[in-house]
Write a protein that holds these residues in place. Structure first.
Motif, PDB file in Angstrom:
ATOM      1  N   THR A  81       0.836  -1.208   0.000  1.00 30.75           N
ATOM      2  CA  THR A  81       0.000   0.000   0.000  1.00 30.75           C
ATOM      3  C   THR A  81       0.863   1.246   0.000  1.00 30.75           C
ATOM      4  OG1 THR A  81      -1.729  -1.175   1.233  1.00 30.75           O
ATOM      5  CG2 THR A  81      -1.831   1.228   1.233  1.00 30.75           C
ATOM      6  N   TRP A  82       1.904   1.247   0.811  1.00 30.82           N
ATOM      7  CA  TRP A  82       2.782   2.406   0.913  1.00 30.82           C
ATOM      8  C   TRP A  82       3.452   2.710  -0.433  1.00 30.82           C
ATOM      9  CZ3 TRP A  82       3.259   6.190   4.245  1.00 30.82           C
ATOM     10  CH2 TRP A  82       4.399   7.003   4.198  1.00 30.82           C
ATOM     11  N   GLN A  83       3.912   1.669  -1.089  1.00 24.98           N
ATOM     12  CA  GLN A  83       4.543   1.881  -2.397  1.00 24.98           C
ATOM     13  C   GLN A  83       3.525   2.382  -3.417  1.00 24.98           C
ATOM     14  OE1 GLN A  83       7.882   1.706  -1.013  1.00 24.98           O
ATOM     15  NE2 GLN A  83       8.022   1.540  -3.235  1.00 24.98           N
ATOM     16  N   ARG A  84       2.311   1.885  -3.353  1.00 25.42           N
ATOM     17  CA  ARG A  84       1.284   2.303  -4.297  1.00 25.42           C
ATOM     18  C   ARG A  84       0.896   3.769  -4.103  1.00 25.42           C
ATOM     19  NH1 ARG A  84      -0.620   2.422  -9.155  1.00 25.42           N
ATOM     20  NH2 ARG A  84      -2.811   1.838  -9.439  1.00 25.42           N
ATOM     21  N   ALA A 140      -9.304   0.014  -1.446  1.00 23.96           N
ATOM     22  CA  ALA A 140      -9.883   1.349  -1.649  1.00 23.96           C
ATOM     23  C   ALA A 140      -8.869   2.287  -2.300  1.00 23.96           C
ATOM     24  CB  ALA A 140     -10.352   1.920  -0.312  1.00 23.96           C
ATOM     25  N   ILE A 141      -7.622   2.224  -1.854  1.00 27.88           N
ATOM     26  CA  ILE A 141      -6.571   3.067  -2.449  1.00 27.88           C
ATOM     27  C   ILE A 141      -6.314   2.666  -3.892  1.00 27.88           C
ATOM     28  CG2 ILE A 141      -4.086   3.534  -2.338  1.00 27.88           C
ATOM     29  CD1 ILE A 141      -4.445   3.510   0.762  1.00 27.88           C
ATOM     30  N   GLN A 142      -6.354   1.370  -4.170  1.00 30.05           N
ATOM     31  CA  GLN A 142      -6.197   0.909  -5.553  1.00 30.05           C
ATOM     32  C   GLN A 142      -7.323   1.432  -6.430  1.00 30.05           C
ATOM     33  OE1 GLN A 142      -3.777  -0.098  -7.109  1.00 30.05           O
ATOM     34  NE2 GLN A 142      -3.081  -2.164  -6.658  1.00 30.05           N
ATOM     35  N   PHE A 143      -8.548   1.419  -5.931  1.00 30.19           N
ATOM     36  CA  PHE A 143      -9.675   1.941  -6.711  1.00 30.19           C
ATOM     37  C   PHE A 143      -9.479   3.425  -7.015  1.00 30.19           C
ATOM     38  CE2 PHE A 143     -13.620   4.374  -6.731  1.00 30.19           C
ATOM     39  CZ  PHE A 143     -14.246   3.823  -7.845  1.00 30.19           C
ATOM     40  N   ILE A 144      -9.108   4.197  -6.004  1.00 32.05           N
ATOM     41  CA  ILE A 144      -8.906   5.639  -6.198  1.00 32.05           C
ATOM     42  C   ILE A 144      -7.803   5.886  -7.228  1.00 32.05           C
ATOM     43  CG2 ILE A 144      -8.219   7.785  -5.056  1.00 32.05           C
ATOM     44  CD1 ILE A 144      -9.392   6.611  -2.456  1.00 32.05           C
ATOM     45  N   ALA A 145      -6.714   5.116  -7.111  1.00 26.83           N
ATOM     46  CA  ALA A 145      -5.600   5.296  -8.050  1.00 26.83           C
ATOM     47  C   ALA A 145      -6.004   4.928  -9.472  1.00 26.83           C
ATOM     48  CB  ALA A 145      -4.406   4.455  -7.597  1.00 26.83           C
ATOM     49  N   CYS A 146      -6.667   3.787  -9.605  1.00 23.05           N
ATOM     50  CA  CYS A 146      -7.021   3.308 -10.950  1.00 23.05           C
ATOM     51  C   CYS A 146      -8.036   4.214 -11.638  1.00 23.05           C
ATOM     52  CB  CYS A 146      -7.568   1.882 -10.866  1.00 23.05           C
ATOM     53  SG  CYS A 146      -6.324   0.642 -10.488  1.00 23.05           S
ATOM     54  N   ALA A 456      -3.114  15.107   0.047  1.00 19.63           N
ATOM     55  CA  ALA A 456      -3.836  15.757   1.143  1.00 19.63           C
ATOM     56  C   ALA A 456      -5.170  15.070   1.402  1.00 19.63           C
ATOM     57  CB  ALA A 456      -4.057  17.239   0.812  1.00 19.63           C
ATOM     58  N   ALA A 457      -5.879  14.730   0.327  1.00 18.44           N
ATOM     59  CA  ALA A 457      -7.172  14.057   0.474  1.00 18.44           C
ATOM     60  C   ALA A 457      -7.012  12.688   1.118  1.00 18.44           C
ATOM     61  CB  ALA A 457      -7.839  13.929  -0.892  1.00 18.44           C
ATOM     62  N   LEU A 458      -5.971  11.963   0.742  1.00 21.33           N
ATOM     63  CA  LEU A 458      -5.750  10.632   1.313  1.00 21.33           C
ATOM     64  C   LEU A 458      -5.407  10.705   2.798  1.00 21.33           C
ATOM     65  CD1 LEU A 458      -3.795   8.894  -1.576  1.00 21.33           C
ATOM     66  CD2 LEU A 458      -6.075   8.312  -0.760  1.00 21.33           C
ATOM     67  N   VAL A 459      -4.662  11.731   3.183  1.00 20.71           N
ATOM     68  CA  VAL A 459      -4.363  11.919   4.613  1.00 20.71           C
ATOM     69  C   VAL A 459      -5.654  12.122   5.398  1.00 20.71           C
ATOM     70  CG1 VAL A 459      -3.312  13.485   6.284  1.00 20.71           C
ATOM     71  CG2 VAL A 459      -2.032  12.798   4.260  1.00 20.71           C
ATOM     72  N   LEU A 460      -6.537  12.945   4.860  1.00 15.97           N
ATOM     73  CA  LEU A 460      -7.810  13.196   5.532  1.00 15.97           C
ATOM     74  C   LEU A 460      -8.648  11.923   5.621  1.00 15.97           C
ATOM     75  CD1 LEU A 460      -8.770  16.647   3.955  1.00 15.97           C
ATOM     76  CD2 LEU A 460      -7.729  16.209   6.179  1.00 15.97           C
ATOM     77  N   VAL A 461      -8.674  11.132   4.542  1.00 17.68           N
ATOM     78  CA  VAL A 461      -9.436   9.881   4.543  1.00 17.68           C
ATOM     79  C   VAL A 461      -8.864   8.902   5.573  1.00 17.68           C
ATOM     80  CG1 VAL A 461      -9.984   7.817   3.184  1.00 17.68           C
ATOM     81  CG2 VAL A 461     -10.274  10.083   2.178  1.00 17.68           C
TER      82      VAL A 461
END
Length: 534
Positions: A81-84, A140-146, A456-461
């Motif tokens: 996750t961190w690398q992504r 969830a992070i993969q979905f946002i990235a993709c 910034a948005a990911l930090v808030l999430v």
């Protein structure tokens, strides 16, 4: 390898507690020829997990071993996750080596800390929670990235469906994460507000609906035969807010308020509740509630004729009428005493957002003999023995637990892990405040938003994940139960390291732009009309 050794050097027999039977009983019944079903209102996910392991291996040690493996996988997922996350910053100021080092440090802290290891040794869903949380956040992070960054529609659909599925699994296995799971699903919900993409929306919506049906429909049918499922939530809400409800009953009796219960009956219930609360205050170990709600629900050491049992008798065993009473007075205090309920919630939230965040446990030692002794006691009642004595692996397990209750090792948390945990505990709130300020600065200025807006948005999430989990428990239960806090170590750790990276990126970006601006200003003055005068 070190993380694996820390786990597998310890006894592999799982540790039970007073809540274990609700998860173990369905599996044992199925393994001994009865039907798999609910016990004490527990969802089927974790009991099903236990059943599959016992059916496949016939040994209780397989449960702890599997949970240890899942814990190690959670650490690996943290690294992936961190690398992504690096994809969300177009031109990172922090180099790949430094970024990877931060990720390795976060994974090491998680894998070497004692609390995740202790959870993995338990016969509770907390044993698999870190894995489920890590998988949920990664998907969830993969979905946002993709979808939002890379524009890969097919991958977005797959990860969106997987995010919904993992969210439901996590919330089903650990209900205190329902609100946090919804936070992870919000980016998927935003997909449906995009223009066009009709077929993609149909595919994602259909897949999400199938996921919900596959997980929620079996739970619906299994819970129909479990009366505890109907009373579990309202009885917990009643017990947690018992002092406010007692005061409201007193007020109703004083004013002769119109309530759907006779005055004589309400006086009797009020007297019983007042007496039980006095005893619950004496038995209290909940510093914010002021009394022990478990005492009201289960009695002293889970053997006394508790207030909940007395109240059930008052309703002649009518579960629906009992639930209606619980709900009536819970909603009544919201209508009549909303500020006091909100204050209760605020006090609960303050437990987590203390100067030292309690998600990180700094203890030096954990005597496993005490844990195994409590586990043996919790499964030794006559009603439970009648079930597990019919399953030979359970008899062998209890025999080993009896020995471990006398000479199990002590789990040590060395200074090299306590120090970073202490630093994380002390910096959780300050780093949150700094990240909020930096996020506002970045999101409100277009020149920074283009470069660091997604980070910034990911930090808030990430911080919202902890906040949502805390808020749910604060409303329904109490964060005085330490397991509701320490189970949040994984998302808290990821949020803090993500915030640290974001703050560093923001500081370097702003400093670079400031230098560039000063340089441009200097050049303008040097090349101006009077630059060569004199």
């Amino acid at each position: 390898m070190w993380a694996a050794w820390l786990r597998f050097r310890l006894p592999l027999d799982p540790i039970a507690d007073h809540g274990t039977w609700g998860y173990l009983s369905p599996a044992l019944r199925k393994l001994t020829g009865a039907e798999f079903g609910h016990t004490y209102g527990r969802n089927f996910i974790y009991p099903g997990f236990i059943y599959l392991l016992l059916r496949g291996f016939g040994d209780f040690r397989a449960i702890t071993a599997t949970q240890h493996v899942l814990g190690l996988l959670a650490g690996a997922i943290l690294l992936v996750t961190w690398q992504r996350l690096r994809v969300f910053v177009a031109n990172p100021r922090i180099g790949p080596v430094a970024h990877s080092a931060l990720g390795l440090l976060a994974a090491a802290i998680f894998l070497w800390a004692s609390d995740p290891i202790q959870f993995e040794m338990g016969l509770r869903p907390e044993g698999i929670s870190a894995f489920l949380i890590s998988l949920n956040m990664y998907l969830a992070i993969q979905f946002i990235a993709c979808f939002f960054v890379e524009g890969r529609r097919v991958a977005s659909i797959a990860y969106g469906i997987a995010t919904v599925f993992s969210s439901i699994v996590l919330a089903s296995a650990k209900p205190s994460f329902w609100l946090a799971s919804i936070v992870m699903v919000l980016p998927v919900a935003m997909f449906f507000f995009q223009r066009g993409l009709m077929w993609e929306k149909v595919a994602l919506g259909g897949g999400a609906a199938v996921s919900a049906v596959l997980l929620l429909l079996p739970e619906h049918f299994l819970s129909r035969n479990d009366k505890e499922s109907e009373t579990l939530l309202p009885s917990v809400l009643f017990a947690i807010h018992a002092d406010l409800i007692r005061d409201q009953m007193a007020e109703d009796l004083r004013r002769d308020a119109k309530v759907p219960y006779s005055r004589e009956w309400l006086e009797r219930v009020y007297a019983a509740l007042s007496a039980e609360i006095k005893e619950a205050i004496a038995a209290n170990h909940f510093r914010t509630l002021g009394f022990d709600p478990d005492y009201l629900m289960y009695g002293k050491e889970y053997h006394k004729d508790s207030f909940a049992v007395q109240l059930r008798r008052e309703f002649g065993g009518n579960v629906s009428a009992l639930s209606t009473f619980y709900w009536f007075y819970y909603w009544r205090i919201w209508r009549e005493r909303p500020l006091l309920v909100v204050k209760k919630i605020a006090r609960q939230m303050a437990i987590f957002y203390a100067p030292k965040c309690p998600a990180y446990h700094l203890r030096k030692f954990l005597p496993l003999t005490d844990e195994y002794n409590r586990g043996m006691t919790s499964l030794s009642s006559e009603a439970y023995r009648k079930v597990w004595t019919t399953y030979p692996p359970a008899v062998e397990f209890m025999g080993r637990v009896e020995l471990l209750a006398r000479r199990a090792p002590i789990v040590q948390q060395p200074a090299y892990i306590r120090r970073p945990l202490g630093l994380l505990a002390e910096t959780y709130v300050p780093l949150l405040l700094i990240a909020l300020a930096a996020s506002a600065a970045v999101l409100l200025q277009e020149r920074y938003r283009k470069h660091l807006g997604w980070l910034a948005a990911l930090v808030l999430v990430a911080y919202m994940y902890n906040a949502a989990a805390c808020l749910e428990v604060a409303v329904i239960h109490s964060l005085d139960y330490r397991r509701y806090i320490t189970v949040q170590m994984f998302p808290a750790l990821l949020a803090q390291f993500l915030a640290l990276w974001f703050v560093l990126e923001s500081a370097i970006e702003m400093r670079t732009r400031a230098k560039s601006s000063c340089s441009d200003t200097g050049s303008m003055y040097r090349s101006g009309p009077d630059a060569g005068y004199g």
